[in-house]
Design a protein around this motif. Sequence first.
Motif, short mmCIF file in Angstrom:
data_model
loop_
_atom_site.label_atom_id
_atom_site.label_comp_id
_atom_site.label_asym_id
_atom_site.label_seq_id
_atom_site.Cartn_x
_atom_site.Cartn_y
_atom_site.Cartn_z
N GLY A 1 25.63 45.87 -28.56
CA GLY A 1 25.66 45.06 -27.35
C GLY A 1 25.78 43.57 -27.62
O GLY A 1 26.03 42.78 -26.69
N GLU A 2 25.63 43.16 -28.85
CA GLU A 2 25.65 41.73 -29.18
C GLU A 2 26.97 41.04 -28.81
O GLU A 2 26.94 39.90 -28.33
N PHE B 1 28.80 41.45 -26.26
CA PHE B 1 28.77 41.17 -24.83
C PHE B 1 27.90 39.95 -24.55
O PHE B 1 28.24 39.10 -23.73
N SER B 2 26.79 39.87 -25.24
CA SER B 2 25.91 38.71 -25.10
C SER B 2 26.61 37.43 -25.55
O SER B 2 26.57 36.42 -24.87
N GLN B 3 27.28 37.51 -26.69
CA GLN B 3 27.99 36.34 -27.20
C GLN B 3 29.12 35.92 -26.27
O GLN B 3 29.33 34.73 -26.04
N THR B 4 29.85 36.89 -25.73
CA THR B 4 30.94 36.58 -24.81
C THR B 4 30.42 35.90 -23.55
O THR B 4 30.96 34.88 -23.12
N ALA B 5 29.36 36.46 -22.98
CA ALA B 5 28.79 35.88 -21.77
C ALA B 5 28.27 34.47 -22.03
O ALA B 5 28.49 33.56 -21.22
N GLN B 6 27.58 34.26 -23.15
CA GLN B 6 27.01 32.95 -23.45
C GLN B 6 28.10 31.92 -23.78
O GLN B 6 27.90 30.73 -23.58
N LEU C 1 32.53 42.71 -18.24
CA LEU C 1 31.40 42.89 -19.15
C LEU C 1 30.45 43.99 -18.67
O LEU C 1 29.95 44.78 -19.47
N GLY D 1 30.19 47.25 -20.74
CA GLY D 1 28.82 47.37 -21.24
C GLY D 1 28.16 48.66 -20.79
O GLY D 1 27.44 49.30 -21.56
#
Length: 118
Positions: free
Chosen positions: A39-40, A42-47, A71, A75
């Motif tokens: 899932g990392e 997705f977190s990086q893309t969103a941030q 996402l 996700g």
Amino acid sequence: MSQVAFYILMTYFTTATGTITVADHQVMIQMYGMCVVWGEPFSQTAQSFMPELLYGTKRSSEKARMLLKSLVIIGAILGVLVASIGAFIPWLFPFIFTSDLNVAQELVSRRGYGLPGR
């Protein structure tokens, strides 16, 4: 800090239940460790992209909504896939992780079924 405290408490209570349960716990923690990193991205893309789309010089709520929708959909699909892997691999193939019959039975019995083929 709370996540580390949770893992410490979980391990503490697991060790109080016996050696077989600790071995099962170790296998499941390793499965968690393998699956959680998926899932990392997705977190990086969103941030990385959301702040620019919401507050940057090139604001676009339409693009932000599209990114969020993508996402969430990807996700959710990946979450179901990874959860299935995390649940079914130890259940269907417990001997991948251990050669001990007792630990394999513990991995399988946590899901309410007997050892496959028995």
